[in-house]
Design a protein around this motif. Structure first.
Motif, PDB file in Angstrom:
ATOM      1  N   PRO A 220       0.799  -1.239   0.000  1.00  0.00           N
ATOM      2  CA  PRO A 220       0.000   0.000   0.000  1.00  0.00           C
ATOM      3  C   PRO A 220       0.821   1.273   0.000  1.00  0.00           C
ATOM      4  O   PRO A 220       0.350   2.328  -0.435  1.00  0.00           O
ATOM      5  CB  PRO A 220      -0.828  -0.127   1.291  1.00  0.00           C
ATOM      6  N   GLY A 221       2.073   1.205   0.464  1.00  0.00           N
ATOM      7  CA  GLY A 221       2.944   2.381   0.449  1.00  0.00           C
ATOM      8  C   GLY A 221       3.694   2.565  -0.843  1.00  0.00           C
ATOM      9  O   GLY A 221       4.485   3.500  -0.978  1.00  0.00           O
ATOM     10  N   GLY A 222       3.456   1.690  -1.815  1.00  0.00           N
ATOM     11  CA  GLY A 222       4.113   1.798  -3.109  1.00  0.00           C
ATOM     12  C   GLY A 222       5.484   1.169  -3.166  1.00  0.00           C
ATOM     13  O   GLY A 222       6.186   1.287  -4.172  1.00  0.00           O
ATOM     14  N   ARG A 223       5.906   0.469  -2.104  1.00  0.00           N
ATOM     15  CA  ARG A 223       7.230  -0.154  -2.071  1.00  0.00           C
ATOM     16  C   ARG A 223       7.205  -1.513  -2.766  1.00  0.00           C
ATOM     17  O   ARG A 223       6.224  -2.250  -2.697  1.00  0.00           O
ATOM     18  CB  ARG A 223       7.711  -0.302  -0.630  1.00  0.00           C
ATOM     19  N   LEU A 224       8.324  -1.842  -3.406  1.00  0.00           N
ATOM     20  CA  LEU A 224       8.454  -3.105  -4.123  1.00  0.00           C
ATOM     21  C   LEU A 224       8.586  -4.246  -3.127  1.00  0.00           C
ATOM     22  O   LEU A 224       9.499  -4.266  -2.298  1.00  0.00           O
ATOM     23  CB  LEU A 224       9.687  -3.053  -5.039  1.00  0.00           C
ATOM     24  N   VAL A 225       7.681  -5.222  -3.180  1.00  0.00           N
ATOM     25  CA  VAL A 225       7.716  -6.341  -2.239  1.00  0.00           C
ATOM     26  C   VAL A 225       7.844  -7.695  -2.935  1.00  0.00           C
ATOM     27  O   VAL A 225       8.059  -8.718  -2.282  1.00  0.00           O
ATOM     28  CB  VAL A 225       6.460  -6.356  -1.337  1.00  0.00           C
ATOM     29  N   GLY A 226       7.696  -7.729  -4.254  1.00  0.00           N
ATOM     30  CA  GLY A 226       7.801  -9.006  -4.957  1.00  0.00           C
ATOM     31  C   GLY A 226       7.549  -8.831  -6.432  1.00  0.00           C
ATOM     32  O   GLY A 226       7.388  -7.711  -6.933  1.00  0.00           O
ATOM     33  N   MET A 227       7.532  -9.945  -7.141  1.00  0.00           N
ATOM     34  CA  MET A 227       7.202  -9.912  -8.563  1.00  0.00           C
ATOM     35  C   MET A 227       6.394 -11.145  -8.924  1.00  0.00           C
ATOM     36  O   MET A 227       6.444 -12.177  -8.233  1.00  0.00           O
ATOM     37  CB  MET A 227       8.473  -9.851  -9.420  1.00  0.00           C
ATOM     38  N   ILE A 228       5.639 -11.034  -9.985  1.00  0.00           N
ATOM     39  CA  ILE A 228       4.873 -12.153 -10.530  1.00  0.00           C
ATOM     40  C   ILE A 228       5.361 -12.387 -11.948  1.00  0.00           C
ATOM     41  O   ILE A 228       5.543 -11.437 -12.715  1.00  0.00           O
ATOM     42  CB  ILE A 228       3.359 -11.853 -10.507  1.00  0.00           C
ATOM     43  N   THR A 229       5.580 -13.649 -12.293  1.00  0.00           N
ATOM     44  CA  THR A 229       6.064 -13.988 -13.627  1.00  0.00           C
ATOM     45  C   THR A 229       4.994 -14.739 -14.407  1.00  0.00           C
ATOM     46  O   THR A 229       4.027 -15.250 -13.841  1.00  0.00           O
ATOM     47  CB  THR A 229       7.344 -14.837 -13.536  1.00  0.00           C
ATOM     48  N   VAL A 230       5.204 -14.819 -15.703  1.00  0.00           N
ATOM     49  CA  VAL A 230       4.170 -15.367 -16.580  1.00  0.00           C
ATOM     50  C   VAL A 230       3.907 -16.847 -16.311  1.00  0.00           C
ATOM     51  O   VAL A 230       2.788 -17.324 -16.520  1.00  0.00           O
ATOM     52  CB  VAL A 230       4.573 -15.137 -18.055  1.00  0.00           C
ATOM     53  N   ASP A 231       4.908 -17.587 -15.808  1.00  0.00           N
ATOM     54  CA  ASP A 231       4.654 -19.001 -15.523  1.00  0.00           C
ATOM     55  C   ASP A 231       3.670 -19.167 -14.371  1.00  0.00           C
ATOM     56  O   ASP A 231       2.878 -20.116 -14.334  1.00  0.00           O
ATOM     57  CB  ASP A 231       5.965 -19.730 -15.227  1.00  0.00           C
ATOM     58  N   ASP A 232       3.691 -18.211 -13.413  1.00  0.00           N
ATOM     59  CA  ASP A 232       2.689 -18.231 -12.346  1.00  0.00           C
ATOM     60  C   ASP A 232       1.304 -17.945 -12.906  1.00  0.00           C
ATOM     61  O   ASP A 232       0.306 -18.526 -12.469  1.00  0.00           O
ATOM     62  CB  ASP A 232       3.031 -17.183 -11.283  1.00  0.00           C
ATOM     63  N   ILE A 233       1.249 -17.059 -13.887  1.00  0.00           N
ATOM     64  CA  ILE A 233      -0.034 -16.654 -14.466  1.00  0.00           C
ATOM     65  C   ILE A 233      -0.674 -17.806 -15.234  1.00  0.00           C
ATOM     66  O   ILE A 233      -1.898 -17.963 -15.235  1.00  0.00           O
ATOM     67  CB  ILE A 233       0.163 -15.434 -15.390  1.00  0.00           C
ATOM     68  N   LEU A 234       0.123 -18.631 -15.890  1.00  0.00           N
ATOM     69  CA  LEU A 234      -0.439 -19.756 -16.635  1.00  0.00           C
ATOM     70  C   LEU A 234      -1.235 -20.673 -15.716  1.00  0.00           C
ATOM     71  O   LEU A 234      -2.316 -21.150 -16.062  1.00  0.00           O
ATOM     72  CB  LEU A 234       0.685 -20.544 -17.321  1.00  0.00           C
ATOM     73  N   HIS A 235      -0.709 -20.912 -14.520  1.00  0.00           N
ATOM     74  CA  HIS A 235      -1.440 -21.737 -13.554  1.00  0.00           C
ATOM     75  C   HIS A 235      -2.731 -21.051 -13.126  1.00  0.00           C
ATOM     76  O   HIS A 235      -3.767 -21.698 -12.956  1.00  0.00           O
ATOM     77  CB  HIS A 235      -0.553 -22.006 -12.335  1.00  0.00           C
ATOM     78  N   ILE A 236      -2.671 -19.735 -12.928  1.00  0.00           N
ATOM     79  CA  ILE A 236      -3.857 -19.002 -12.495  1.00  0.00           C
ATOM     80  C   ILE A 236      -4.930 -19.031 -13.568  1.00  0.00           C
ATOM     81  O   ILE A 236      -6.120 -19.247 -13.277  1.00  0.00           O
ATOM     82  CB  ILE A 236      -3.477 -17.538 -12.151  1.00  0.00           C
ATOM     83  N   VAL A 237      -4.538 -18.815 -14.821  1.00  0.00           N
ATOM     84  CA  VAL A 237      -5.503 -18.819 -15.924  1.00  0.00           C
ATOM     85  C   VAL A 237      -6.202 -20.172 -16.005  1.00  0.00           C
ATOM     86  O   VAL A 237      -7.437 -20.248 -16.130  1.00  0.00           O
ATOM     87  CB  VAL A 237      -4.802 -18.488 -17.251  1.00  0.00           C
ATOM     88  N   GLN A 238      -5.438 -21.245 -15.923  1.00  0.00           N
ATOM     89  CA  GLN A 238      -6.015 -22.584 -15.970  1.00  0.00           C
ATOM     90  C   GLN A 238      -6.955 -22.807 -14.793  1.00  0.00           C
ATOM     91  O   GLN A 238      -8.058 -23.333 -14.940  1.00  0.00           O
ATOM     92  CB  GLN A 238      -4.906 -23.634 -15.960  1.00  0.00           C
ATOM     93  N   GLU A 239      -6.533 -22.392 -13.612  1.00  0.00           N
ATOM     94  CA  GLU A 239      -7.335 -22.588 -12.409  1.00  0.00           C
ATOM     95  C   GLU A 239      -8.637 -21.807 -12.462  1.00  0.00           C
ATOM     96  O   GLU A 239      -9.713 -22.331 -12.161  1.00  0.00           O
ATOM     97  CB  GLU A 239      -6.502 -22.162 -11.191  1.00  0.00           C
ATOM     98  N   GLU A 240      -8.562 -20.538 -12.861  1.00  0.00           N
ATOM     99  CA  GLU A 240      -9.755 -19.691 -12.875  1.00  0.00           C
ATOM    100  C   GLU A 240     -10.736 -20.133 -13.953  1.00  0.00           C
ATOM    101  O   GLU A 240     -11.955 -20.112 -13.748  1.00  0.00           O
ATOM    102  CB  GLU A 240      -9.359 -18.223 -13.093  1.00  0.00           C
ATOM    103  N   ALA A 241     -10.215 -20.518 -15.125  1.00  0.00           N
ATOM    104  CA  ALA A 241     -11.097 -20.957 -16.208  1.00  0.00           C
ATOM    105  C   ALA A 241     -11.857 -22.216 -15.807  1.00  0.00           C
ATOM    106  O   ALA A 241     -13.078 -22.328 -16.014  1.00  0.00           O
ATOM    107  CB  ALA A 241     -10.290 -21.214 -17.477  1.00  0.00           C
ATOM    108  N   GLY A 242     -11.145 -23.167 -15.213  1.00  0.00           N
ATOM    109  CA  GLY A 242     -11.810 -24.383 -14.776  1.00  0.00           C
ATOM    110  C   GLY A 242     -12.776 -24.131 -13.641  1.00  0.00           C
ATOM    111  O   GLY A 242     -13.842 -24.741 -13.566  1.00  0.00           O
TER     112      GLY A 242
END
Length: 471
Positions: free
Chosen positions: A257-279
């Motif tokens: 919430p303070g705008g500080r960098l705390v992590g990153m998300i990569t496209v391989d993580d997103i592929l799992h999310i897309v599959q999970e949400e679609a199903g």
């Protein structure tokens, strides 16, 4: 299985190709051979078969085994059951394996994985077991995982990786390259470098290819791209996936919430999310719960039976309408024969519209700015479909029963019910979405109730109103 056994007798482990079919799935004979060796106490023979496999294929092996075979298989494979294999497993299968492992073993697996994968292993454990695993971790890994667990499920904070590369804006390209080469604690898997200000707020990104192609004396501030997509740590993972899709991202910075960098998300993580949400959306529409073949029977039963009970009560609405027209049905048996056709076709039309609408909402194609246009569009499609089916049904009924009046009645009822189904299929999920409810959860129950009851009411009501039959 004989070919595999022959290879073992010759002392050579089978190549991975012999264990997979043309679709890269484990062959039933291979799975059975491994499990037979485990059952016979031949652990080394089982390990020889499994050793050439990729971690994802080892995960598939556990998923293909019966539930009571998984613990002995894990014990037999020993060090071949790696953290990567565990992270690739289905959630329910992974829970079975984690349940038989000591907290210290789970901690070893968790420390070898990215934070998001480690959280996926730990988050579903019992509170006491979870705490035991956390106590077995080193302080740095424990702090990272505890922070991730503090965020709500299915948010960016749960799926982000803490290991990233961030440098101050005054660094030169040469300094960055030297740091990447000399710092042994840096993550080895990353696609871009984040540039931060003194308060650790991301101000730009730089792809690795740019760093490699830029002279050493150029400042990172002169190379970086200032426009970037920042992901709030509490953003829903489905919305994160939509941003990756919309902006064609490879990775993205996650900020607190303070705008500080705390992590990153990569496209391989997103592929799992897309599959999970679609199903997930497809299964919610059917009321099938998680819909996982590895889900315990009791959980599947509870998830499904509640929707069947809800359907039972909504079906009573349609039954009440039929009862009200009981006298008319007794006078013309053809009405009873044709009623299911009107309701069934209307139900299918409603399901089509519902599926399109839920998907449009999930992918942000349908918003408050174009809802009216979407409703009008679906009504026009429904009217065209209704008129087409009405002509076919009307002509068919007239020829079959020899009653022209009945043909007109079913044609009019078909048109009305398909139009109503189209309206319900788009209006119900949109309304639920406006009320901050998941449109995939309850929409199908309401749409089915409306198409059944309105189909019966339209058909029987028109039959009585037109004088075809009397009450």
């Amino acid at each position: 299985m004989s070919d595999i056994a022959d290879m073992l007798r010759d002392g050579d482990p089978p190549p991975a190709e012999t264990s997979l079919d043309e679709d890269d799935r484990l062959k039933p004979s291979f799975v059975r051979a491994v499990l037979d060796h485990v059952e016979d106490g031949e652990a080394e023979a089982a390990r020889a078969l499994v050793r050439p496999l990729h971690p994802a294929d080892i995960a598939d092996l556990f998923e293909l085994a019966d539930r009571d075979e998984r613990a002995p298989l894990a014990a037999a494979l020993g060090e071949l059951l790696t953290a990567d294999a565990l992270s690739e497993m289905n959630d329910y299968v992974r829970e079975d394996i984690v349940d038989v492992l000591a907290p210290e073993q789970v901690a070893v697996f968790a420390s070898a994985l990215d934070t998001d994968d480690a959280v996926a292993i730990i988050e579903d454990m019992d509170r006491a077991d979870q705490q035991a695993v956390l106590n077995a971790l080193d302080p740095e890994d424990r702090a990272a995982i505890e922070e991730a667990l503090s965020y709500p499920e299915e948010t960016a904070g749960r799926v982000m990786q803490r290991d990233l590369v961030a440098v101050p804006e005054h660094f030169t390209v040469g300094q960055v390259i030297d740091m990447l080469r000399d710092d042994g604690d840096l993550t080895t898997d990353f696609y871009e470098i984040f540039i931060v200000d003194p308060l650790h707020r991301p101000i730009g990104t730089c792809q690795l290819s740019w760093v490699l192609r830029t002279p050493r004396d150029i400042a990172m501030a002169d190379v970086m791209q200032r426009d970037q997509t920042l992901i709030p740590v509490d953003m829903d993972q489905e919305e994160v996936a939509l941003r990756f899709q919309k902006y064609a991202l490879i990775s993205a910075a996650v900020i607190d919430p303070g705008g500080r960098l705390v992590g990153m998300i990569t496209v391989d993580d997103i592929l799992h999310i897309v599959q999970e949400e679609a199903g997930e959306d497809a299964l919610l529409l059917s009321g099938a719960g998680d819909g996982d073949i590895n889900e315990p029977i009791r959980e599947s039963y509870v998830a499904r039976v509640r929707w069947l009970i809800a359907n039972l009560f909504t079906a009573l609405v349609a039954s009440t309408i039929i009862y009200a027209f009981g006298a008319a049905i007794e006078k013309m048996v053809a009405l009873a024969v044709l009623m299911p056709i009107v309701a069934g076709v209307g139900g299918n039309a409603g399901t089509q519209t519902l599926a399109v609408t839920v998907r449009a909402i999930a992918t942000n194609q349908l918003t408050s700015s174009n809802t009216r246009r979407a409703i009008v569009r679906e009504l026009r499609i429904a009217l065209l479909n209704g008129l087409t089916i009405a002509v076919i049904a009307g002509v068919g009924v007239t020829l079959w029963f020899g009653i022209l009046h009945l043909g007109f009645v079913i044609a009019a009822a078909m048109t009305a019910n398909i139009v109503i189904a189209g309206l319900a299929g788009v209006a119900i999920p949109v309304t639920l979405d406006r009320l901050d409810q998941d449109p995939a959860v309850a929409s199908s129950v309401f749409v089915t109730m409306i198409t059944d009851s309105m189909g019966f009411l339209a058909f029987l009501g028109l039959a009585v109103a037109s004088g075809l039959v009397s009450l």
